[in-house]
Motif scaffolding. Structure first.
Motif, mmCIF file in Angstrom:
data_model
loop_
_atom_site.group_PDB
_atom_site.id
_atom_site.type_symbol
_atom_site.label_atom_id
_atom_site.label_comp_id
_atom_site.label_asym_id
_atom_site.label_seq_id
_atom_site.Cartn_x
_atom_site.Cartn_y
_atom_site.Cartn_z
ATOM 1 N N ILE A 37 0.864 -1.178 0.000
ATOM 2 C CA ILE A 37 0.000 0.000 0.000
ATOM 3 C C ILE A 37 0.898 1.224 0.000
ATOM 4 O O ILE A 37 1.756 1.376 0.866
ATOM 5 N N ARG A 38 0.692 2.092 -0.974
ATOM 6 C CA ARG A 38 1.492 3.305 -1.100
ATOM 7 C C ARG A 38 0.561 4.498 -1.237
ATOM 8 O O ARG A 38 -0.527 4.376 -1.788
ATOM 9 N N PRO A 39 0.981 5.655 -0.746
ATOM 10 C CA PRO A 39 0.129 6.846 -0.848
ATOM 11 C C PRO A 39 -0.241 7.157 -2.306
ATOM 12 O O PRO A 39 0.585 7.041 -3.207
ATOM 13 N N GLN A 40 -1.508 7.492 -2.502
ATOM 14 C CA GLN A 40 -2.057 7.890 -3.797
ATOM 15 C C GLN A 40 -1.940 6.826 -4.892
ATOM 16 O O GLN A 40 -1.866 7.145 -6.067
ATOM 17 N N ARG A 41 -1.927 5.545 -4.468
ATOM 18 C CA ARG A 41 -1.911 4.443 -5.424
ATOM 19 C C ARG A 41 -2.851 3.352 -4.928
ATOM 20 O O ARG A 41 -3.096 3.235 -3.748
ATOM 21 N N ASP A 42 -3.358 2.552 -5.864
ATOM 22 C CA ASP A 42 -4.130 1.381 -5.461
ATOM 23 C C ASP A 42 -3.214 0.454 -4.674
ATOM 24 O O ASP A 42 -2.008 0.418 -4.923
ATOM 25 N N GLY A 43 -3.781 -0.282 -3.731
ATOM 26 C CA GLY A 43 -2.961 -1.179 -2.920
ATOM 27 C C GLY A 43 -3.639 -2.505 -2.686
ATOM 28 O O GLY A 43 -4.846 -2.664 -2.920
ATOM 29 N N ILE A 44 -2.858 -3.465 -2.221
ATOM 30 C CA ILE A 44 -3.389 -4.768 -1.861
ATOM 31 C C ILE A 44 -2.847 -5.174 -0.498
ATOM 32 O O ILE A 44 -1.774 -4.733 -0.085
ATOM 33 N N MET A 45 -3.629 -5.988 0.182
ATOM 34 C CA MET A 45 -3.215 -6.517 1.472
ATOM 35 C C MET A 45 -3.846 -7.890 1.641
ATOM 36 O O MET A 45 -5.023 -8.074 1.350
ATOM 37 N N VAL A 46 -3.052 -8.847 2.094
ATOM 38 C CA VAL A 46 -3.576 -10.152 2.472
ATOM 39 C C VAL A 46 -3.605 -10.142 3.988
ATOM 40 O O VAL A 46 -2.579 -9.941 4.637
ATOM 41 N N VAL A 47 -4.798 -10.299 4.544
ATOM 42 C CA VAL A 47 -4.977 -10.154 5.987
ATOM 43 C C VAL A 47 -5.829 -11.292 6.534
ATOM 44 O O VAL A 47 -6.759 -11.754 5.875
ATOM 45 N N GLU A 48 -5.453 -11.751 7.712
ATOM 46 C CA GLU A 48 -6.234 -12.751 8.428
ATOM 47 C C GLU A 48 -7.100 -11.996 9.428
ATOM 48 O O GLU A 48 -6.572 -11.231 10.237
ATOM 49 N N LEU A 49 -8.411 -12.156 9.335
ATOM 50 C CA LEU A 49 -9.338 -11.510 10.259
ATOM 51 C C LEU A 49 -9.907 -12.557 11.206
ATOM 52 O O LEU A 49 -10.320 -13.641 10.780
ATOM 53 N N LYS A 50 -9.926 -12.195 12.491
ATOM 54 C CA LYS A 50 -10.424 -13.120 13.501
ATOM 55 C C LYS A 50 -11.391 -12.378 14.404
ATOM 56 O O LYS A 50 -11.109 -11.267 14.854
ATOM 57 N N GLY A 51 -12.534 -12.997 14.669
ATOM 58 C CA GLY A 51 -13.524 -12.399 15.555
ATOM 59 C C GLY A 51 -14.853 -13.114 15.425
ATOM 60 O O GLY A 51 -14.980 -14.102 14.712
ATOM 61 N N GLN A 52 -15.852 -12.579 16.118
ATOM 62 C CA GLN A 52 -17.190 -13.146 16.015
ATOM 63 C C GLN A 52 -17.682 -12.974 14.584
ATOM 64 O O GLN A 52 -17.402 -11.964 13.933
ATOM 65 N N LYS A 53 -18.423 -13.942 14.109
ATOM 66 C CA LYS A 53 -18.887 -13.961 12.722
ATOM 67 C C LYS A 53 -19.596 -12.653 12.339
ATOM 68 O O LYS A 53 -19.334 -12.081 11.289
ATOM 69 N N GLU A 54 -20.465 -12.162 13.224
ATOM 70 C CA GLU A 54 -21.208 -10.933 12.945
ATOM 71 C C GLU A 54 -20.279 -9.720 12.884
ATOM 72 O O GLU A 54 -20.467 -8.821 12.057
ATOM 73 N N LYS A 55 -19.279 -9.696 13.759
ATOM 74 C CA LYS A 55 -18.332 -8.567 13.790
ATOM 75 C C LYS A 55 -17.477 -8.545 12.524
ATOM 76 O O LYS A 55 -17.224 -7.484 11.958
ATOM 77 N N VAL A 56 -17.035 -9.728 12.085
ATOM 78 C CA VAL A 56 -16.247 -9.802 10.854
ATOM 79 C C VAL A 56 -17.105 -9.368 9.671
ATOM 80 O O VAL A 56 -16.647 -8.624 8.801
ATOM 81 N N ALA A 57 -18.366 -9.785 9.639
ATOM 82 C CA ALA A 57 -19.284 -9.378 8.564
ATOM 83 C C ALA A 57 -19.469 -7.858 8.565
ATOM 84 O O ALA A 57 -19.459 -7.223 7.504
ATOM 85 N N ASP A 58 -19.634 -7.256 9.742
ATOM 86 C CA ASP A 58 -19.763 -5.799 9.843
ATOM 87 C C ASP A 58 -18.498 -5.105 9.372
ATOM 88 O O ASP A 58 -18.548 -4.072 8.685
ATOM 89 N N ALA A 59 -17.344 -5.660 9.732
ATOM 90 C CA ALA A 59 -16.065 -5.087 9.308
ATOM 91 C C ALA A 59 -15.928 -5.145 7.793
ATOM 92 O O ALA A 59 -15.466 -4.182 7.161
ATOM 93 N N LEU A 60 -16.356 -6.249 7.188
ATOM 94 C CA LEU A 60 -16.299 -6.370 5.728
ATOM 95 C C LEU A 60 -17.247 -5.386 5.048
ATOM 96 O O LEU A 60 -16.921 -4.821 4.001
ATOM 97 N N ASP A 61 -18.412 -5.155 5.652
ATOM 98 C CA ASP A 61 -19.342 -4.145 5.128
ATOM 99 C C ASP A 61 -18.717 -2.750 5.189
ATOM 100 O O ASP A 61 -18.874 -1.944 4.273
ATOM 101 N N TYR A 62 -18.024 -2.460 6.294
ATOM 102 C CA TYR A 62 -17.321 -1.179 6.449
ATOM 103 C C TYR A 62 -16.290 -1.008 5.329
ATOM 104 O O TYR A 62 -16.227 0.045 4.690
ATOM 105 N N LEU A 63 -15.511 -2.054 5.080
ATOM 106 C CA LEU A 63 -14.505 -1.993 4.024
ATOM 107 C C LEU A 63 -15.156 -1.759 2.656
ATOM 108 O O LEU A 63 -14.691 -0.944 1.869
ATOM 109 N N LYS A 64 -16.250 -2.477 2.409
ATOM 110 C CA LYS A 64 -16.969 -2.334 1.137
ATOM 111 C C LYS A 64 -17.462 -0.901 0.950
ATOM 112 O O LYS A 64 -17.385 -0.345 -0.143
ATOM 113 N N GLY A 65 -17.941 -0.296 2.059
ATOM 114 C CA GLY A 65 -18.407 1.085 2.002
ATOM 115 C C GLY A 65 -17.311 2.086 1.655
ATOM 116 O O GLY A 65 -17.579 3.164 1.133
ATOM 117 N N LEU A 66 -16.069 1.711 1.919
ATOM 118 C CA LEU A 66 -14.926 2.561 1.575
ATOM 119 C C LEU A 66 -14.391 2.283 0.172
ATOM 120 O O LEU A 66 -13.430 2.919 -0.264
#
Length: 144
Positions: A37-66
């Motif tokens: 990830i670099r300033p003012q450029r498209d970026g990629i990240m491979v990330v492991e997310l851990k948490g309650q199923k509903e919380k991870v779903a909410d986090a993914l919705d947040y990301l989608k909104g961005l």
């Protein structure tokens, strides 16, 4: 629930503290496996997310909104038996017990069914006998 995702960031979000908000707002733990990830450029990240199923779903919705595209990956760890000399270094760092020493033979056993593909064994193996690969999943959860 622990899942691995490939996140594709649009350039207008590269300067925002997105991962910080995942922790603060959604109580989601993360482990960055790879990032470019670099300033003012498209970026990629491979990330492991851990948490309650509903919380991870909410986090993914947040990301989608961005405008961040999240694609679930299926991680697979493989051991090159020709390189492994059974030192056991990987067994002490495996958080889920997928690598363990079988007694009394002292053989290092790898149970891929328990493996979450966190990648800690890859970094911890002194002879690099452990390898990780990621495959995208379709909406059904079956590798494409």
């Amino acid at each position: 629930m622990t899942r691995i995702y490939l996140l594709r960031y649009p350039k207008d979000t590269s300067n925002q503290p997105i991962i910080y908000h995942l922790v603060q707002r959604y109580v989601v733990e993360f482990n960055i496996l790879k990032a470019d990830i670099r300033p003012q450029r498209d970026g990629i990240m491979v990330v492991e997310l851990k948490g309650q199923k509903e919380k991870v779903a909410d986090a993914l919705d947040y990301l989608k909104g961005l405008g961040v595209k999240a694609e679930r990956l299926a991680g697979k760890v493989h051991r090159d038996e020709s390189k492994c000399f059974q030192c056991g270094a990987c067994t002490g760092i495996c958080p889920v017990g997928a690598l363990y020493i079988q007694r009394p033979s002292m053989e290092v056993i790898f149970d891929p069914e328990k493996c979450t593909a966190c990648g800690l064994c890859v970094a911890g193996c002194p002879v690099r006998s452990m390898k990780i690969s990621f495959d995208p999943l379709t909406e059904t959860g079956i590798p494409a």
